[in-house]
Structures are given as structure tokens and as C-alpha cells.
Design a protein around this motif. Structure first.
Motif, PDB file in Angstrom:
ATOM      1  N   LEU A 162     -23.363  24.551  10.922  1.00 29.10           N
ATOM      2  CA  LEU A 162     -23.075  25.906  11.442  1.00 29.10           C
ATOM      3  C   LEU A 162     -23.936  26.982  10.996  1.00 29.10           C
ATOM      4  CD1 LEU A 162     -20.926  27.588  12.696  1.00 29.10           C
ATOM      5  CD2 LEU A 162     -19.557  27.673  10.643  1.00 29.10           C
ATOM      6  N   GLY A 163     -24.255  26.904   9.719  1.00 29.77           N
ATOM      7  CA  GLY A 163     -25.232  28.213   9.048  1.00 29.77           C
ATOM      8  C   GLY A 163     -26.751  27.944   9.984  1.00 29.77           C
ATOM      9  N   TYR A 164     -27.031  26.826  10.201  1.00 28.32           N
ATOM     10  CA  TYR A 164     -28.445  26.782  11.008  1.00 28.32           C
ATOM     11  C   TYR A 164     -28.380  27.269  12.365  1.00 28.32           C
ATOM     12  CZ  TYR A 164     -30.681  23.751   7.501  1.00 28.32           C
ATOM     13  OH  TYR A 164     -31.167  23.184   6.482  1.00 28.32           O
ATOM     14  N   ALA A 165     -27.255  27.072  12.882  1.00 31.05           N
ATOM     15  CA  ALA A 165     -27.237  27.325  14.541  1.00 31.05           C
ATOM     16  C   ALA A 165     -26.746  28.527  14.635  1.00 31.05           C
ATOM     17  CB  ALA A 165     -25.805  26.482  15.300  1.00 31.05           C
ATOM     18  N   GLU A 166     -26.005  29.295  13.698  1.00 30.51           N
ATOM     19  CA  GLU A 166     -25.643  30.720  13.796  1.00 30.51           C
ATOM     20  C   GLU A 166     -26.923  31.531  13.432  1.00 30.51           C
ATOM     21  OE1 GLU A 166     -22.815  33.457  14.920  1.00 30.51           O
ATOM     22  OE2 GLU A 166     -22.705  31.358  14.791  1.00 30.51           O
ATOM     23  N   ALA A 168     -29.978  30.807  13.701  1.00 26.04           N
ATOM     24  CA  ALA A 168     -30.919  30.422  14.869  1.00 26.04           C
ATOM     25  C   ALA A 168     -30.789  31.351  16.124  1.00 26.04           C
ATOM     26  CB  ALA A 168     -31.154  29.097  15.356  1.00 26.04           C
ATOM     27  N   LYS A 169     -29.362  31.517  16.473  1.00 25.48           N
ATOM     28  CA  LYS A 169     -29.030  32.373  17.497  1.00 25.48           C
ATOM     29  C   LYS A 169     -29.265  33.651  17.046  1.00 25.48           C
ATOM     30  CE  LYS A 169     -24.721  33.417  17.948  1.00 25.48           C
ATOM     31  NZ  LYS A 169     -23.090  33.697  18.120  1.00 25.48           N
ATOM     32  N   PHE A 226     -36.313  29.002   5.370  1.00 20.76           N
ATOM     33  CA  PHE A 226     -35.732  29.396   6.382  1.00 20.76           C
ATOM     34  C   PHE A 226     -36.492  30.124   7.267  1.00 20.76           C
ATOM     35  CE2 PHE A 226     -31.993  28.398   3.790  1.00 20.76           C
ATOM     36  CZ  PHE A 226     -31.170  27.859   4.591  1.00 20.76           C
ATOM     37  N   VAL A 227     -37.562  30.970   6.714  1.00 22.07           N
ATOM     38  CA  VAL A 227     -38.216  31.777   7.623  1.00 22.07           C
ATOM     39  C   VAL A 227     -39.104  30.945   8.718  1.00 22.07           C
ATOM     40  CG1 VAL A 227     -40.613  32.990   7.578  1.00 22.07           C
ATOM     41  CG2 VAL A 227     -38.979  33.402   5.640  1.00 22.07           C
ATOM     42  N   PHE A 228     -39.577  29.900   8.333  1.00 25.13           N
ATOM     43  CA  PHE A 228     -40.205  28.843   9.259  1.00 25.13           C
ATOM     44  C   PHE A 228     -38.882  27.959  10.015  1.00 25.13           C
ATOM     45  CE2 PHE A 228     -43.490  29.067   5.928  1.00 25.13           C
ATOM     46  CZ  PHE A 228     -44.493  28.968   6.811  1.00 25.13           C
ATOM     47  N   TRP A 229     -37.783  27.828   9.609  1.00 25.00           N
ATOM     48  CA  TRP A 229     -36.867  27.022  10.174  1.00 25.00           C
ATOM     49  C   TRP A 229     -36.243  27.814  11.353  1.00 25.00           C
ATOM     50  CZ3 TRP A 229     -35.761  22.373  11.463  1.00 25.00           C
ATOM     51  CH2 TRP A 229     -34.777  21.869  11.725  1.00 25.00           C
ATOM     52  N   TYR A 230     -35.766  28.910  11.019  1.00 25.94           N
ATOM     53  CA  TYR A 230     -35.011  29.737  11.938  1.00 25.94           C
ATOM     54  C   TYR A 230     -36.016  30.207  13.235  1.00 25.94           C
ATOM     55  CZ  TYR A 230     -30.773  30.511   9.165  1.00 25.94           C
ATOM     56  OH  TYR A 230     -29.525  30.192   8.683  1.00 25.94           O
ATOM     57  N   ARG A 231     -37.333  30.272  12.746  1.00 25.26           N
ATOM     58  CA  ARG A 231     -38.399  30.635  13.999  1.00 25.26           C
ATOM     59  C   ARG A 231     -38.684  29.413  14.835  1.00 25.26           C
ATOM     60  NH1 ARG A 231     -44.208  33.657  13.176  1.00 25.26           N
ATOM     61  NH2 ARG A 231     -44.553  34.165  15.613  1.00 25.26           N
ATOM     62  N   GLY A 232     -38.460  28.178  14.084  1.00 26.07           N
ATOM     63  CA  GLY A 232     -38.590  26.980  14.716  1.00 26.07           C
ATOM     64  C   GLY A 232     -37.431  26.661  15.969  1.00 26.07           C
ATOM     65  N   LEU A 233     -36.440  27.077  15.367  1.00 23.83           N
ATOM     66  CA  LEU A 233     -34.951  26.646  15.927  1.00 23.83           C
ATOM     67  C   LEU A 233     -34.771  27.656  17.116  1.00 23.83           C
ATOM     68  CD1 LEU A 233     -32.430  25.846  13.415  1.00 23.83           C
ATOM     69  CD2 LEU A 233     -33.240  24.476  14.755  1.00 23.83           C
ATOM     70  N   SER A 234     -35.343  28.822  16.950  1.00 25.03           N
ATOM     71  CA  SER A 234     -35.130  29.917  18.164  1.00 25.03           C
ATOM     72  C   SER A 234     -36.122  29.681  19.043  1.00 25.03           C
ATOM     73  CB  SER A 234     -35.369  31.316  17.378  1.00 25.03           C
ATOM     74  OG  SER A 234     -36.635  31.586  16.880  1.00 25.03           O
ATOM     75  N   GLN A 235     -37.224  29.192  18.764  1.00 24.86           N
ATOM     76  CA  GLN A 235     -38.442  29.058  19.724  1.00 24.86           C
ATOM     77  C   GLN A 235     -38.516  27.886  20.440  1.00 24.86           C
ATOM     78  OE1 GLN A 235     -42.208  29.858  17.969  1.00 24.86           O
ATOM     79  NE2 GLN A 235     -41.852  31.953  18.073  1.00 24.86           N
ATOM     80  N   GLY A 236     -37.819  26.726  19.842  1.00 28.17           N
ATOM     81  CA  GLY A 236     -38.224  25.368  20.263  1.00 28.17           C
ATOM     82  C   GLY A 236     -36.820  24.940  20.864  1.00 28.17           C
ATOM     83  N   GLY A 237     -35.578  25.572  20.432  1.00 28.45           N
ATOM     84  CA  GLY A 237     -34.230  25.120  20.961  1.00 28.45           C
ATOM     85  C   GLY A 237     -33.626  24.623  19.609  1.00 28.45           C
ATOM     86  N   ILE A 238     -32.388  25.190  19.435  1.00 32.69           N
ATOM     87  CA  ILE A 238     -31.368  24.619  18.388  1.00 32.69           C
ATOM     88  C   ILE A 238     -31.234  23.463  18.056  1.00 32.69           C
ATOM     89  CG2 ILE A 238     -29.368  24.953  16.822  1.00 32.69           C
ATOM     90  CD1 ILE A 238     -29.181  27.554  18.253  1.00 32.69           C
ATOM     91  N   ALA A 239     -30.754  22.573  19.337  1.00 32.62           N
ATOM     92  CA  ALA A 239     -30.457  21.222  19.298  1.00 32.62           C
ATOM     93  C   ALA A 239     -31.660  20.389  19.046  1.00 32.62           C
ATOM     94  CB  ALA A 239     -29.417  21.014  20.374  1.00 32.62           C
ATOM     95  N   SER A 240     -32.764  20.647  19.944  1.00 34.94           N
ATOM     96  CA  SER A 240     -33.926  19.824  20.019  1.00 34.94           C
ATOM     97  C   SER A 240     -34.824  19.846  18.739  1.00 34.94           C
ATOM     98  CB  SER A 240     -34.661  20.495  21.019  1.00 34.94           C
ATOM     99  OG  SER A 240     -35.983  19.898  21.197  1.00 34.94           O
TER     100      SER A 240
END
Length: 287
Positions: A162-166, A168-169, A226-240
């Protein structure tokens, strides 16, 4: 290089950083109370966030962003670190790490619920298959365990997804480092007070390994990753991009074997090959 590919690269760097979290936590809880470790690492990262925000003069979040920041804080600043620290009092890091194989599935589910993403049915097939491979490996080669420790790890996976998805959004609006910074700052008053209350009466006898582990989980696990992780999720897609977390248990197991001398069998190579295939397939069919 397109934005999606960059997202996967950033996500992979984040996974590499996170892979050292459980082995480092395992070392730290050997000499520090898990509750103190949870709040103190967050307090250190929170103070670091204040410096970053002041130096870079980041824009303040809007009132409408506060709820999302609270969810991020409860998920990745408080919930996941505390629950994993409690789990590692009962289980080896080798056993706890493999539970992380369920994290991509948790993240993908919350990507649908909170992020509005709609991965293809084939994506879900490979996502579940990858999670089952890692979960199967967990129970076959995971080392000592207890039901209570497993329960803590299972709940930690839910709140972390939940924290990751929220996060990233929200990072699509605020920025990747801004999200984790503001979430840590939001938590800082509580973490600082609890750190003072739970502060050990004496640090005599604390090993250098514990100090190094504390520094790692405070700065790398709690902030830089988290700096890298949230950027990755937001750019490449959270689920992907979230499927890259399937690789985290194996990086973590290798670290556990090297640093903690915890046994890891040769089956690791075969399962890892299957996981890499599932990650690649999930990426291909993520949309």
C-alpha cells in the motif's frame, strides 16, 4: 532511452538498495530493541529529510496530499520496518526475506486500487507465478521460522504494498524524493519523541556491525532507496516495475549468506532463473 526503460533502471537500483534491509535489520535487532530501531531509524532519516528539503527548497505539499503522505508514512516509515523487525526476532533473515516475493503482487493489487492501473490478465498470471515460486522457495529453503514471525511478515507485505503504490502515485505530482522526504518529516515529531523515550540506557557493548546496520537502514533503506524506487514506479508503472521486487529476496539471500553465514541452497539458482523469466514476462504484458 524511453521513460519506461528509465523507470525500470531506477526501480532496479531501488531493489538493490532494499535488498540489504533485512540482513542489516537482522544484525541490528540482535543488540537493539526492535521498537527503538523502528523509530530511531525513521528519526534519523527524518532529520536528513529536513536538511534535503531546506537545501533544495522543495515546494510544500498541498492539504489534499496529506492523507496520501500519512498512508505512505504508516506503510513504509512505520509499518514495514516495525513488523519486519518484530519478525526477525523470531525468524532468520533468510526465511523472512523470501516473504518479499509476495510484495510485487501486493504492490500490483494496490496499484489497481489506489493507482488506477489496469494490467492485462496475462500480467497477473506471471505475477502470481513469480510470487508462488518465491513463496515455495521460502517454505522449502527458508530456514528457522515461527508462526508469529510469519504473521508479522505477511502483514508487513500488505502495508508495504500500500505504501509503495500510494507513494508512487503521489510522486507523479510531488516528485520521488519529495514524497519520501515529506512522509518522513510528517512522522518526525512522533519518531523523535519515541526515540527519546525508548533510547537505551547504555550503548556499551554495542558492536560496530550494529552501528553500520543502523546507518544502512536509516539512510539507504529509509531514504535513498525510495528516491530511486518511487521514481521507477512512477515512470515505468507501479504494477509493472513492482515485479522487480521478485528479485529482491535472492539478492537479500546472497547477502544473508555472505554477511550472516545463513545457509542458502543451490536451488536458489534455478528458482532465480524462473523468477527472472516471470519478471520479464510481466513487463512484456503489463499493459
Amino acid at each position: 532511452m524511453n521513460v519506461t526503460t528509465k523507470g525500470w533502471i531506477y526501480g532496479f537500483i531501488g531493489v538493490l538498495i532494499f535488498s540489504g534491509s533485512l540482513p542489516a535489520t537482522r544484525v541490528a535487532v540482535g543488540e537493539l530493541d526492535p521498537y527503538f530501531l523502528t523509530v530511531f531509524r525513521a528519526a534519523i532519516a527524518g532529520l536528513f529529510s529536513v536538511l534535503v528539503i531546506m537545501i533544495l527548497r522543495a515546494k510544500r505539499p498541498e492539504k489534499s496530499d496529506i492523507l496520501s503522505l500519512i498512508i505512505v508514512a504508516l506503510g513504509v516509515v512505520i509499518g514495514f520496518p516495525l513488523l519486519t523487525a518484530l519478525a526477525l526476532e523470531h525468524n532468520t533473515s533468510a526465511h523472512a526475506i523470501v516473504f518479499l516475493g509476495l510484495l510485487p503482487l501486493s504492490t500490483a493489487i494496490f496499484a489497481v486500487i489506489r493507482g488506477g492501473e489496469r494490467p492485462s490478465p496475462v500480467f497477473w498470471v506471471f505475477s502470481v507465478l513469480g510470487s508462488l515460486l518465491v513463496a515455495g522457495f521460502a517454505f522449502f529453503k527458508g530456514g528457522e521460522s515461527s508462526l508469529l514471525g510469519d504473521f508479522y511478515m505477511l502483514i508487513s507485505i500488505i502495508v508495504c504494498g500500500l505504501g509503495y503504490a500510494e507513494g508512487a502515485k503521489l510522486s507523479r505530482k510531488l516528485g520521488n524524493w519529495q514524497v519520501i522526504s515529506w512522509a518522513l518529516i510528517l512522522s518526525l515529531p512522533f519518531m523523535a519523541i519515541l526515540s527519546i523515550y525508548l533510547f537505551p540506557s547504555s550503548w556499551e557493548g554495542i558492536s560496530m556491525g550494529t552501528y553500520v546496520s543502523l546507518a544502512y537502514v536509516s539512510l539507504f533503506s529509509m531514504y535513498i532507496g525510495f528516491v530511486f524506487w518511487y521514481r521507477g514506479l512512477s515512470q515505468g508503472g507501479i504494477a509493472s516495475v513492482g515485479q522487480l521486487q521478485l528479485l529482491q529476496p535472492f539478492f537479500g539471500l546472497l547477502l544473508a549468506a555472505v554477511i550472516l553465514q545463513e545457509e542458502v541452497g543451490f536451488l536458489l539458482v534455478l528458482v532465480n532463473a524462473g523468477v527472472v523469466f516471470c519478471v520479464a514476462a510481466a513487463k512484456q504484458f503489463s499493459r
